[in-house]
Scaffold this active site. Structure first.
Site, PDB file in Angstrom:
ATOM      1  N   THR A 100      -8.834 -17.706 -58.290  1.00  0.00           N
ATOM      2  CA  THR A 100      -8.872 -16.843 -57.117  1.00  0.00           C
ATOM      3  C   THR A 100      -7.781 -15.789 -57.237  1.00  0.00           C
ATOM      4  O   THR A 100      -6.713 -16.054 -57.782  1.00  0.00           O
ATOM      5  CB  THR A 100      -8.621 -17.698 -55.856  1.00  0.00           C
ATOM      6  OG1 THR A 100      -9.703 -18.596 -55.694  1.00  0.00           O
ATOM      7  CG2 THR A 100      -8.477 -16.837 -54.620  1.00  0.00           C
ATOM      8  N   ARG A 108     -21.474 -22.975 -49.458  1.00  0.00           N
ATOM      9  CA  ARG A 108     -20.101 -23.436 -49.229  1.00  0.00           C
ATOM     10  C   ARG A 108     -19.179 -22.255 -49.006  1.00  0.00           C
ATOM     11  O   ARG A 108     -19.228 -21.263 -49.720  1.00  0.00           O
ATOM     12  CB  ARG A 108     -19.621 -24.267 -50.414  1.00  0.00           C
ATOM     13  CG  ARG A 108     -18.192 -24.797 -50.284  1.00  0.00           C
ATOM     14  CD  ARG A 108     -17.205 -23.933 -51.016  1.00  0.00           C
ATOM     15  NE  ARG A 108     -15.856 -24.540 -51.082  1.00  0.00           N
ATOM     16  CZ  ARG A 108     -14.786 -23.938 -51.566  1.00  0.00           C
ATOM     17  NH1 ARG A 108     -14.888 -22.700 -52.030  1.00  0.00           N
ATOM     18  NH2 ARG A 108     -13.618 -24.543 -51.588  1.00  0.00           N
ATOM     19  N   ILE A 109     -18.309 -22.356 -48.017  1.00  0.00           N
ATOM     20  CA  ILE A 109     -17.313 -21.323 -47.739  1.00  0.00           C
ATOM     21  C   ILE A 109     -15.936 -21.943 -47.887  1.00  0.00           C
ATOM     22  O   ILE A 109     -15.668 -23.030 -47.365  1.00  0.00           O
ATOM     23  CB  ILE A 109     -17.512 -20.743 -46.329  1.00  0.00           C
ATOM     24  CG1 ILE A 109     -18.826 -19.961 -46.270  1.00  0.00           C
ATOM     25  CG2 ILE A 109     -16.337 -19.834 -45.938  1.00  0.00           C
ATOM     26  CD1 ILE A 109     -19.229 -19.514 -44.887  1.00  0.00           C
ATOM     27  N   ASP A 136     -11.433 -21.259 -48.336  1.00  0.00           N
ATOM     28  CA  ASP A 136     -10.337 -20.809 -47.482  1.00  0.00           C
ATOM     29  C   ASP A 136     -10.126 -19.303 -47.490  1.00  0.00           C
ATOM     30  O   ASP A 136      -9.610 -18.735 -46.527  1.00  0.00           O
ATOM     31  CB  ASP A 136      -9.039 -21.472 -47.941  1.00  0.00           C
ATOM     32  CG  ASP A 136      -8.631 -21.021 -49.342  1.00  0.00           C
ATOM     33  OD1 ASP A 136      -7.678 -20.232 -49.477  1.00  0.00           O
ATOM     34  OD2 ASP A 136      -9.279 -21.445 -50.321  1.00  0.00           O
ATOM     35  N   GLY A 185      -9.613 -25.152 -51.679  1.00  0.00           N
ATOM     36  CA  GLY A 185      -9.926 -24.486 -50.421  1.00  0.00           C
ATOM     37  C   GLY A 185      -9.968 -25.403 -49.221  1.00  0.00           C
ATOM     38  O   GLY A 185      -9.456 -25.069 -48.137  1.00  0.00           O
ATOM     39  N   GLY A 231      -5.988 -22.251 -54.472  1.00  0.00           N
ATOM     40  CA  GLY A 231      -5.973 -23.676 -54.786  1.00  0.00           C
ATOM     41  C   GLY A 231      -7.217 -24.358 -54.271  1.00  0.00           C
ATOM     42  O   GLY A 231      -8.312 -23.807 -54.316  1.00  0.00           O
TER      43      GLY A 231
END
Length: 316
Positions: A187, A215-216, A218, A240, A238
């Site tokens: 990320t 999926r969502i 952080d 999520g 890291g």
């Protein structure tokens, strides 16, 4: 005080013996993006413009898990997400489930600037991108051979793979086979402050390897992976789900605001106590130009610079 900037390319179980070519390529990319941010700050661009510019460049780099380098869902598709936030106004924009937009962070910026909303997702976000004339490409553009291999590894191991997962030792018919430890990319995020204390943050990601469709994580959730106010700007990376549960980014700002901790004290406390060991890292800057880049994982690709000439690029 002067300006300050920090950026990351993901945190996780990064092998200490990461091959030199992979290490050098990512360090060079971080340095390139850091230089872009420094130039923009020296030319008096706003921190909000700077973080968008830097994250766009990170999205365009296939070595990182955002934009062109996004990892694949369990169905072999790409679902990108991004978030941007201005500290002084707390204006923010976020997107999820993006499949064709070349720079998801710029779509998040348009959600912030051009709509009454904060968060758009999936087909609604795609339609808005087309309406605004953002560059889009066929979903196949974002599917790289490396990420096809990473998805195959994750399916063989029957797991969702997180940032920089270490090699898998798989016993099969008395034979041990090593799977590439560079199983996922990182990320990306950037935080910046100018000489007047104006703060901004931006984060972008493709998620995790072999994630369920829909999926969502952080990254687009305000206060979890991304947050800025008048005290600080934070971009996390890291695991999520752990970052969401810990409201990691907001907690750093809250400790500064309500407990009068310094940025380094607040960031260190949150990384140590806000999420399990091995799950989180973050970069942050304060209104006074302080920088913090703590992590509780093996490593985090990171870089920073200040107007007085200090700079750093590091992994472990």
């Amino acid at each position: 005080m002067g300006w300050a900037i920090a950026l990351h390319g993901g945190a996780g179980d990064i092998p200490l013996n990461l091959p030199w070519d992979k290490r050098e390529a990512r360090e060079s990319a971080l340095l390139h993006c850091l230089d872009i941010g420094i130039s923009a700050l020296n030319s008096h661009q706003s921190p909000l413009d700077v973080v968008e510019l830097v994250v766009r460049e990170l999205e365009n780099h296939p070595l990182f898990n955002a934009g062109r380098g996004s990892v694949l869902t369990a169905e072999g598709t790409v679902e990108m997400e991004a978030c941007i936030m201005d500290g002084n106004t707390k204006k923010c924009g976020a997107v999820s489930g993006v499949t064709t937009v070349v720079n998801a962070i710029s779509l998040a910026r348009l959600v912030m600037d051009k709509t009454p909303h904060i968060y758009l997702a999936f087909e609604g976000a795609e339609a808005f991108a087309r309406e605004q004339g953002l560059e889009t490409l066929e979903p196949s553009h974002f599917i790289t051979p490396q990420n096809v291999d990473r998805l195959k590894q994750a399916k063989e191991a029957n797991r969702v793979q997180l940032d920089y997962t270490q090699p898998i030792q798989k016993e099969a018919e008395a034979e041990t086979r090593k799977v590439d430890g560079d199983s996922q990319l990182g990320t990306v995020g950037c935080v910046a402050v100018d000489g007047n204390g104006n703060l901004a943050t931006a984060t972008s990601t493709g998620g995790v390897v072999n994630k369920m469709v829909g999926r969502i994580g952080d990254t687009p959730i305000i206060g979890a992976g991304t947050y800025a106010n008048s005290y600080c700007a934070v971009s996390a990376t890291g695991r999520g789900e752990a970052i969401i549960r810990g409201t990691i980014a907001r907690d750093v700002a809250a400790l500064m605001e309500y407990k009068n901790l310094s940025l380094k004290e607040a960031a260190a406390y949150v990384v140590e106590n806000g999420a399990p060991k091995g799950t989180v890292g973050l970069v942050a800057v304060s209104a006074t130009g302080e920088i913090a880049m703590p992590f509780n994982t093996t490593g985090m690709f990171r870089a920073c610079a200040t107007q007085d000439g200090y700079s750093e690029i590091a992994i472990h």
